[in-house]
Design a protein around this motif. Structure first.
Motif, PDB file in Angstrom:
ATOM      1  N   ASN A 259      19.539 -20.346   4.797  1.00  0.00           N
ATOM      2  CA  ASN A 259      20.722 -19.750   5.268  1.00  0.00           C
ATOM      3  C   ASN A 259      21.584 -20.589   5.769  1.00  0.00           C
ATOM      4  O   ASN A 259      22.610 -20.564   5.809  1.00  0.00           O
ATOM      5  CB  ASN A 259      20.082 -18.577   6.341  1.00  0.00           C
ATOM      6  CG  ASN A 259      20.971 -17.816   7.101  1.00  0.00           C
ATOM      7  OD1 ASN A 259      21.489 -17.888   8.178  1.00  0.00           O
ATOM      8  ND2 ASN A 259      21.921 -16.894   6.121  1.00  0.00           N
TER       9      ASN A 259
ATOM     10  N   TYR B 157      27.956 -11.213  -1.350  1.00  0.00           N
ATOM     11  CA  TYR B 157      27.423 -10.125  -1.631  1.00  0.00           C
ATOM     12  C   TYR B 157      25.876 -10.183  -1.845  1.00  0.00           C
ATOM     13  O   TYR B 157      25.459 -11.060  -2.804  1.00  0.00           O
ATOM     14  CB  TYR B 157      27.960  -9.654  -3.125  1.00  0.00           C
ATOM     15  CG  TYR B 157      29.416  -9.259  -2.896  1.00  0.00           C
ATOM     16  CD1 TYR B 157      29.979  -8.419  -2.448  1.00  0.00           C
ATOM     17  CD2 TYR B 157      30.449 -10.373  -3.574  1.00  0.00           C
ATOM     18  CE1 TYR B 157      31.445  -7.997  -2.491  1.00  0.00           C
ATOM     19  CE2 TYR B 157      31.723 -10.228  -3.675  1.00  0.00           C
ATOM     20  CZ  TYR B 157      32.254  -8.888  -3.081  1.00  0.00           C
ATOM     21  OH  TYR B 157      33.708  -8.662  -3.080  1.00  0.00           O
ATOM     22  N   TYR B 158      24.975  -9.478  -1.181  1.00  0.00           N
ATOM     23  CA  TYR B 158      25.630  -8.462  -0.097  1.00  0.00           C
ATOM     24  C   TYR B 158      24.648  -8.908   1.041  1.00  0.00           C
ATOM     25  O   TYR B 158      23.566  -9.443   0.993  1.00  0.00           O
ATOM     26  CB  TYR B 158      24.917  -7.235  -0.462  1.00  0.00           C
ATOM     27  CG  TYR B 158      25.566  -6.526  -1.614  1.00  0.00           C
ATOM     28  CD1 TYR B 158      27.107  -6.223  -1.278  1.00  0.00           C
ATOM     29  CD2 TYR B 158      25.190  -6.538  -2.913  1.00  0.00           C
ATOM     30  CE1 TYR B 158      27.793  -5.503  -2.457  1.00  0.00           C
ATOM     31  CE2 TYR B 158      26.093  -6.244  -4.097  1.00  0.00           C
ATOM     32  CZ  TYR B 158      27.418  -5.614  -3.854  1.00  0.00           C
ATOM     33  OH  TYR B 158      28.170  -5.224  -4.701  1.00  0.00           O
ATOM     34  N   LYS B 159      25.428  -8.615   2.399  1.00  0.00           N
ATOM     35  CA  LYS B 159      24.810  -9.255   3.734  1.00  0.00           C
ATOM     36  C   LYS B 159      23.534  -8.470   3.992  1.00  0.00           C
ATOM     37  O   LYS B 159      22.596  -8.835   4.448  1.00  0.00           O
ATOM     38  CB  LYS B 159      25.747  -9.119   4.573  1.00  0.00           C
ATOM     39  CG  LYS B 159      26.033 -10.146   5.668  1.00  0.00           C
ATOM     40  CD  LYS B 159      27.374 -10.105   6.189  1.00  0.00           C
ATOM     41  CE  LYS B 159      27.367  -9.186   7.335  1.00  0.00           C
ATOM     42  NZ  LYS B 159      28.734  -8.892   7.983  1.00  0.00           N
ATOM     43  N   PHE B 160      23.400  -7.134   3.660  1.00  0.00           N
ATOM     44  CA  PHE B 160      22.440  -6.430   4.162  1.00  0.00           C
ATOM     45  C   PHE B 160      21.682  -5.611   2.743  1.00  0.00           C
ATOM     46  O   PHE B 160      22.429  -5.230   2.049  1.00  0.00           O
ATOM     47  CB  PHE B 160      23.042  -4.967   4.907  1.00  0.00           C
ATOM     48  CG  PHE B 160      23.211  -5.418   6.333  1.00  0.00           C
ATOM     49  CD1 PHE B 160      22.337  -6.180   7.211  1.00  0.00           C
ATOM     50  CD2 PHE B 160      24.659  -5.681   6.505  1.00  0.00           C
ATOM     51  CE1 PHE B 160      22.684  -6.392   8.510  1.00  0.00           C
ATOM     52  CE2 PHE B 160      25.123  -6.165   7.857  1.00  0.00           C
ATOM     53  CZ  PHE B 160      24.240  -6.572   8.713  1.00  0.00           C
ATOM     54  N   PRO B 161      20.373  -5.855   2.481  1.00  0.00           N
ATOM     55  CA  PRO B 161      19.778  -5.065   1.498  1.00  0.00           C
ATOM     56  C   PRO B 161      19.859  -3.658   1.955  1.00  0.00           C
ATOM     57  O   PRO B 161      19.743  -3.198   3.297  1.00  0.00           O
ATOM     58  CB  PRO B 161      18.451  -5.718   1.559  1.00  0.00           C
ATOM     59  CG  PRO B 161      18.210  -6.591   2.416  1.00  0.00           C
ATOM     60  CD  PRO B 161      19.438  -6.805   3.105  1.00  0.00           C
TER      61      PRO B 161
ATOM     62  N   SER C 105      14.875  -9.506  -1.979  1.00  0.00           N
ATOM     63  CA  SER C 105      16.177  -8.898  -1.420  1.00  0.00           C
ATOM     64  C   SER C 105      16.664  -9.553  -0.157  1.00  0.00           C
ATOM     65  O   SER C 105      17.730  -9.906  -0.177  1.00  0.00           O
ATOM     66  CB  SER C 105      16.201  -7.369  -1.494  1.00  0.00           C
ATOM     67  OG  SER C 105      16.091  -6.975  -2.594  1.00  0.00           O
ATOM     68  N   GLU C 106      15.927  -9.525   0.738  1.00  0.00           N
ATOM     69  CA  GLU C 106      16.053  -9.891   2.056  1.00  0.00           C
ATOM     70  C   GLU C 106      16.377 -11.391   2.061  1.00  0.00           C
ATOM     71  O   GLU C 106      17.522 -12.008   2.644  1.00  0.00           O
ATOM     72  CB  GLU C 106      14.949  -9.904   2.922  1.00  0.00           C
ATOM     73  CG  GLU C 106      14.775  -8.288   3.284  1.00  0.00           C
ATOM     74  CD  GLU C 106      13.532  -8.009   3.966  1.00  0.00           C
ATOM     75  OE1 GLU C 106      13.151  -8.776   4.745  1.00  0.00           O
ATOM     76  OE2 GLU C 106      13.266  -6.970   4.043  1.00  0.00           O
TER      77      GLU C 106
ATOM     78  N   SER D 208      19.781 -12.107   0.404  1.00  0.00           N
ATOM     79  CA  SER D 208      20.911 -11.616   1.382  1.00  0.00           C
ATOM     80  C   SER D 208      21.139 -12.986   2.321  1.00  0.00           C
ATOM     81  O   SER D 208      22.376 -12.726   2.895  1.00  0.00           O
ATOM     82  CB  SER D 208      20.661 -10.408   2.130  1.00  0.00           C
ATOM     83  OG  SER D 208      19.703 -10.583   3.144  1.00  0.00           O
ATOM     84  N   GLN D 209      20.314 -13.488   2.495  1.00  0.00           N
ATOM     85  CA  GLN D 209      20.484 -14.873   3.370  1.00  0.00           C
ATOM     86  C   GLN D 209      21.005 -16.119   2.732  1.00  0.00           C
ATOM     87  O   GLN D 209      21.644 -16.916   3.574  1.00  0.00           O
ATOM     88  CB  GLN D 209      19.059 -15.116   4.105  1.00  0.00           C
ATOM     89  CG  GLN D 209      18.349 -13.935   4.993  1.00  0.00           C
ATOM     90  CD  GLN D 209      19.351 -13.859   6.262  1.00  0.00           C
ATOM     91  OE1 GLN D 209      19.648 -14.729   7.090  1.00  0.00           O
ATOM     92  NE2 GLN D 209      19.664 -12.601   6.591  1.00  0.00           N
TER      93      GLN D 209
END
Ligand SMILES: Cc1ncc(COP(=O)(O)O)c(C=O)c1O
Length: 242
Positions: free
Chosen positions: A166, A186-190, A210-211, A214-215
């Motif tokens: 990150n 794309y994308y900051k939050f799953p 996914s998490e 997103s980082q």
């Protein structure tokens, strides 16, 4: 009880429909293709929009085929479904404009936006090929972009890379910003961590892939008119990161 699967053709790449279809068949589920980012893509010679029972795409300006405002289209081979979609588009009406036969909404495509799409369609194949070249040019320098299986043609809506952490991702975004090169996450939050879906009861670590993405993911500039010179300067900015 689930009724349908909605695969998302993320970043322009069609989802693994052969595998998804098997699951759908086994559990008697419909397949709804989210082709918002993949219009123009294909698997072998089968075009995006033809997978699943029904497909939808978006003509939002950032999409491979974009108008100058909001717009979209639905694709299906099923005449009954097509008639129902047309009815939903105009407040649930069919033959009589003032007698709704079902619940609908205003989903009309503005004429002015349709005119933009008709014009842009005439150069769409050319623009897809240009996006292909931009993708190839990036990949001469970068090996951390989305994996594209053989025989899958992406519509290259986005060009996204994954960094080691990150911290590295954020440092890179700042550096690009300093050099006036736009980038987006794309994308900051799953989805499972979004407030709207709290009620489903998922928590952190439920979907680690996914998490983690997103980082660590970031999307670089991608459009048909990016020249080799543009790409060289983007790559130079990335190198400064090391
Ligand atoms: C994968 C995906 N699905 C759906 C949408 C929604 O498209 P629209 O905003 O045109 O309804 C978007 C666009 O942001 C998207 O990227």
């Amino acid at each position: 009880k689930p009724k349908a699967i909605i695969p998302v053709d993320l970043f322009g790449l069609p989802a693994r429909y052969r595998l998804i279809d098997k699951i759908a068949k086994k559990y008697n589920l419909k397949v709804i293709e989210d082709a918002a980012q993949s219009f123009g893509g294909s698997i072998r010679d089968k075009k995006v929009g033809t997978f699943g029972d029904i497909a939808a795409t978006s003509f939002y300006p950032a999409k491979p085929l974009g108008c100058y405002g909001d717009g979209g289209a639905i694709f299906t081979n099923d005449d009954t479904l097509a008639e129902e979609c047309k009815a939903i588009r105009i407040h649930g009406t069919k033959t009589d404009r003032y007698n709704s036969e079902r619940i609908g909404l205003n989903g009309r495509f503005d004429s002015i936006q349709a005119a933009v799409i008709l014009e842009k369609l005439t150069i769409f194949d050319e623009e897809l090929e240009m996006r292909n070249i931009v993708n190839d040019n990036y990949r001469k320098y970068l090996n951390n972009a989305q994996y594209h299986p053989k025989e899958y043609q992406s519509a290259h809506a986005l060009f996204s890379i994954v960094l080691g952490s990150n911290e590295k991702r954020n440092t890179l975004i700042n550096r690009l910003q300093k050099n006036k090169i736009p980038s987006v996450v794309y994308y900051k939050f799953p989805i499972h961590l979004m407030k709207a879906f709290e009620y489903l009861g998922y928590k952190k670590k439920d979907f680690p892939v996914s998490e983690n993405l997103s980082q660590t993911i970031v999307s670089l500039p991608m459009h048909p008119y990016l020249t080799e010179n543009h790409i060289t300067s983007i790559i130079e900015s990335l190198k400064d990161n090391e």
